[in-house]
Design a protein around this motif. Structure first.
Motif, PDB file in Angstrom:
ATOM      1  N   ALA A 207      47.810  40.386  35.595  1.00 14.48           N
ATOM      2  CA  ALA A 207      47.461  39.445  34.887  1.00 14.48           C
ATOM      3  C   ALA A 207      48.488  38.159  35.460  1.00 14.48           C
ATOM      4  O   ALA A 207      47.777  36.874  35.558  1.00 14.48           O
ATOM      5  CB  ALA A 207      47.953  39.457  33.494  1.00 14.48           C
ATOM      6  N   ILE A 208      49.738  38.134  35.656  1.00 16.51           N
ATOM      7  CA  ILE A 208      50.603  36.895  36.030  1.00 16.51           C
ATOM      8  C   ILE A 208      50.038  36.509  37.457  1.00 16.51           C
ATOM      9  O   ILE A 208      49.956  35.103  37.705  1.00 16.51           O
ATOM     10  CB  ILE A 208      52.120  37.523  36.155  1.00 16.51           C
ATOM     11  N   ALA A 209      49.566  37.546  38.451  1.00 15.75           N
ATOM     12  CA  ALA A 209      49.008  37.073  39.761  1.00 15.75           C
ATOM     13  C   ALA A 209      47.957  36.457  39.799  1.00 15.75           C
ATOM     14  O   ALA A 209      47.481  35.762  40.484  1.00 15.75           O
ATOM     15  CB  ALA A 209      49.028  38.381  40.802  1.00 15.75           C
ATOM     16  N   LEU A 210      47.036  36.773  38.622  1.00 14.97           N
ATOM     17  CA  LEU A 210      45.726  36.434  38.559  1.00 14.97           C
ATOM     18  C   LEU A 210      45.553  35.072  37.852  1.00 14.97           C
ATOM     19  O   LEU A 210      44.721  34.044  37.953  1.00 14.97           O
ATOM     20  CB  LEU A 210      44.852  37.399  37.662  1.00 14.97           C
ATOM     21  N   VAL A 211      46.785  34.393  37.144  1.00 15.77           N
ATOM     22  CA  VAL A 211      46.796  33.384  36.425  1.00 15.77           C
ATOM     23  C   VAL A 211      46.245  32.072  37.073  1.00 15.77           C
ATOM     24  O   VAL A 211      45.639  31.287  36.623  1.00 15.77           O
ATOM     25  CB  VAL A 211      48.068  33.159  35.594  1.00 15.77           C
ATOM     26  N   ARG A 212      46.965  31.760  38.201  1.00 14.46           N
ATOM     27  CA  ARG A 212      46.686  30.815  39.052  1.00 14.46           C
ATOM     28  C   ARG A 212      45.493  31.037  39.976  1.00 14.46           C
ATOM     29  O   ARG A 212      44.659  29.817  40.218  1.00 14.46           O
ATOM     30  CB  ARG A 212      47.867  30.424  39.852  1.00 14.46           C
ATOM     31  N   ASP A 214      42.586  33.005  39.386  1.00 18.68           N
ATOM     32  CA  ASP A 214      41.400  33.361  38.649  1.00 18.68           C
ATOM     33  C   ASP A 214      41.844  33.495  37.290  1.00 18.68           C
ATOM     34  O   ASP A 214      41.950  34.764  36.614  1.00 18.68           O
ATOM     35  CB  ASP A 214      40.923  34.576  39.136  1.00 18.68           C
ATOM     36  N   PRO A 215      42.019  32.215  36.437  1.00 17.98           N
ATOM     37  CA  PRO A 215      42.645  32.307  34.908  1.00 17.98           C
ATOM     38  C   PRO A 215      41.648  33.130  34.149  1.00 17.98           C
ATOM     39  O   PRO A 215      41.883  33.769  33.090  1.00 17.98           O
ATOM     40  CB  PRO A 215      42.535  30.820  34.758  1.00 17.98           C
ATOM     41  N   GLN A 216      40.261  33.131  34.437  1.00 17.75           N
ATOM     42  CA  GLN A 216      39.349  33.676  33.534  1.00 17.75           C
ATOM     43  C   GLN A 216      39.401  35.146  33.507  1.00 17.75           C
ATOM     44  O   GLN A 216      39.340  35.818  32.662  1.00 17.75           O
ATOM     45  CB  GLN A 216      37.714  33.297  33.892  1.00 17.75           C
ATOM     46  N   ARG A 217      39.680  35.754  34.811  1.00 19.74           N
ATOM     47  CA  ARG A 217      39.924  37.059  35.239  1.00 19.74           C
ATOM     48  C   ARG A 217      41.153  37.564  34.372  1.00 19.74           C
ATOM     49  O   ARG A 217      41.379  38.755  33.998  1.00 19.74           O
ATOM     50  CB  ARG A 217      39.749  37.377  36.636  1.00 19.74           C
ATOM     51  N   ALA A 218      42.144  36.729  34.542  1.00 21.60           N
ATOM     52  CA  ALA A 218      43.344  37.301  33.928  1.00 21.60           C
ATOM     53  C   ALA A 218      43.266  37.229  32.414  1.00 21.60           C
ATOM     54  O   ALA A 218      43.767  38.040  31.791  1.00 21.60           O
ATOM     55  CB  ALA A 218      44.594  36.239  34.405  1.00 21.60           C
ATOM     56  N   GLU A 219      42.604  36.202  31.926  1.00 18.89           N
ATOM     57  CA  GLU A 219      42.281  36.524  30.464  1.00 18.89           C
ATOM     58  C   GLU A 219      41.618  37.720  30.097  1.00 18.89           C
ATOM     59  O   GLU A 219      41.906  38.419  29.077  1.00 18.89           O
ATOM     60  CB  GLU A 219      41.498  35.216  29.962  1.00 18.89           C
ATOM     61  N   GLY A 220      40.705  38.130  30.858  1.00 18.70           N
ATOM     62  CA  GLY A 220      39.843  39.378  30.540  1.00 18.70           C
ATOM     63  C   GLY A 220      40.709  40.386  30.483  1.00 18.70           C
ATOM     64  O   GLY A 220      40.626  41.583  29.930  1.00 18.70           O
ATOM     65  N   GLN A 257      41.172  48.930  38.048  1.00 21.47           N
ATOM     66  CA  GLN A 257      40.489  48.229  39.065  1.00 21.47           C
ATOM     67  C   GLN A 257      41.202  47.299  39.826  1.00 21.47           C
ATOM     68  O   GLN A 257      41.132  47.004  40.892  1.00 21.47           O
ATOM     69  CB  GLN A 257      39.007  48.037  38.515  1.00 21.47           C
ATOM     70  N   ILE A 258      41.755  46.301  38.758  1.00 21.51           N
ATOM     71  CA  ILE A 258      42.757  44.893  39.286  1.00 21.51           C
ATOM     72  C   ILE A 258      43.667  45.676  40.348  1.00 21.51           C
ATOM     73  O   ILE A 258      43.998  44.904  41.242  1.00 21.51           O
ATOM     74  CB  ILE A 258      43.213  44.324  38.341  1.00 21.51           C
ATOM     75  N   ARG A 259      44.382  46.512  39.940  1.00 19.12           N
ATOM     76  CA  ARG A 259      45.319  47.279  40.789  1.00 19.12           C
ATOM     77  C   ARG A 259      44.989  47.725  42.139  1.00 19.12           C
ATOM     78  O   ARG A 259      45.481  47.420  43.054  1.00 19.12           O
ATOM     79  CB  ARG A 259      46.116  48.131  39.635  1.00 19.12           C
TER      80      ARG A 259
END
Length: 371
Positions: A207-212, A214-220, A257-259
């Motif tokens: 989630a931390i890696a996605l925040v910058r 793809d914020p929407q995906r990090a929120e999901g 799946q993110i990982r």
């Protein structure tokens, strides 16, 4: 600044440890009404009415066969030859079968009120019920035959019914007490293995890696993680629908799946007719977690995970299949599988089946349970 940041990190950790210890003491019986996050008391692990939960095919079958066995042995002492014994057993079966089935039906219907009665009143009420159902069984026999019904005969039938009910109640209480250690162990293992720490850390890092980027995906991802924790901390004694379990397993696999990216290949084959089946909570999540851990994580090329559900008449079949390649980096202890098997047995008794089918290139977990 560093000190304040450190304290803000460590305080939730202490809170979570306290929350876990509260859950553990609740399971062990020291604090059966610990409040949850919403301020509502948690359901106690050992439900007082569970000893009277006789609404299972396997338990009814054991009770009927046990009483029939006692009848056959008792009449063997009182008859002179095989023909007389068979006639006596046939007549006695009309009484015992109708009496036992009616007794079990009434106990099943009144299990909650019975669980709230004091111990002595439980014995008195159920033995009186045994005397009444035996007397009714005797009256049913009299409709088909002309059996003598003197005062001594009626009294002996009522006393026998009360004694048999007492034996059944003693067996039910002994059965419930013998299941407590296994039940407590299963739920302790469940608390410890519901969401593993390394999975939590990996998810938060993703989630931390996605925040910058793809914020929407990090929120999901964080929403999926929140839902997993919500279910993990919910009442473990309540049944849920298979559809809810499938949705939770989807959230778990979406996080993984993110990982793993393309290394994790997931297939779903779901029968809508099976969606309403009642299952223990967190039935699928440990199974798909095992599939990812042993079938995907150790292999550079990744692996396949397939979840199937199918309604077969009055039964529902669930399969979790994963490919097999390199062995896992850390060997498992089978706790998750034993936990799932134990909770299925506690909920459905002999009506549920749990099978493992290891093959050279794939591993299958198969569950059959009543719809």
């Amino acid at each position: 600044m560093a000190d304040s940041s450190s304290s803000s990190i460590h305080k939730p950790a202490r809170d979570s440890v306290w929350s876990d210890s509260s859950s553990l003491t609740s399971i062990l019986g020291f604090a059966p009404t610990q409040p949850d996050d919403a301020g509502q008391p948690l359901a106690p692990l050992f439900d007082p009415g569970r000893v009277f939960d006789v609404c299972h095919v396997g338990l009814v079958l054991r009770a009927v066969l046990g009483v029939q066995g006692l009848l056959a042995l008792g009449l063997g002492l009182a008859t002179q030859d095989l023909a007389q014994w068979m006639r006596a057993v046939a007549s006695g079966t009309v009484v015992t079968m109708s009496a036992v089935l009616l007794w079990l039906l009434l106990v099943c219907a009144a299990r909650r009120p019975l669980g709230r009665l004091p111990e002595l009143w439980q014995w008195l009420a159920l033995m009186a019920l045994g005397a009444a159902t035996a007397s009714l069984g005797w009256q049913l026999l009299n409709l088909a035959s002309d059996e003598p019904s003197g005062a001594f005969r009626l009294a002996s039938i009522a006393i026998t019914g009360a004694a048999t009910a007492g034996l059944l109640l003693a067996w039910l209480k002994l059965r419930e007490r013998s299941q407590r250690p296994a039940d407590a162990l299963a739920q302790l293992v469940e608390l410890q293995a519901r969401i593993r720490p390394h999975f939590l850390f990996n998810t938060l890092n993703s989630a931390i890696a996605l925040v910058r980027v793809d914020p929407q995906r990090a929120e999901g991802v964080l929403e999926d993680l929140s839902e997993l924790f919500r279910v993990a901390l919910a009442d473990a004694t309540a049944a849920v629908s298979l559809d809810e379990e499938v949705e939770l397993a989807r959230r778990y696999l979406d996080i993984e799946q993110i990982r793993f990216g393309e290394r994790l290949r997931v297939r779903w084959s779901l029968d809508p007719a099976a969606a309403a089946a009642r299952v223990p909570p967190l039935l699928l999540q440990p199974l798909v977690e095992n599939a990812v851990r042993h079938g995907v994580e150790p292999n550079d090329a990744g692996g396949d995970v397939e979840v199937q559900t199918l309604r077969r008449g009055a039964e529902v079949e669930i399969r979790v299949i994963n490919s097999v390649g390199a062995p896992a980096r850390t060997s498992g202890h089978g706790l998750a599988l034993r936990n799932v098997r134990q909770r299925l047995r506690l909920m459905h008794d002999v009506a549920a089946r749990f099978e493992l089918n290891p093959e050279p290139h794939r591993f299958t977990v198969r569950i059959l349970l009543p719809r």
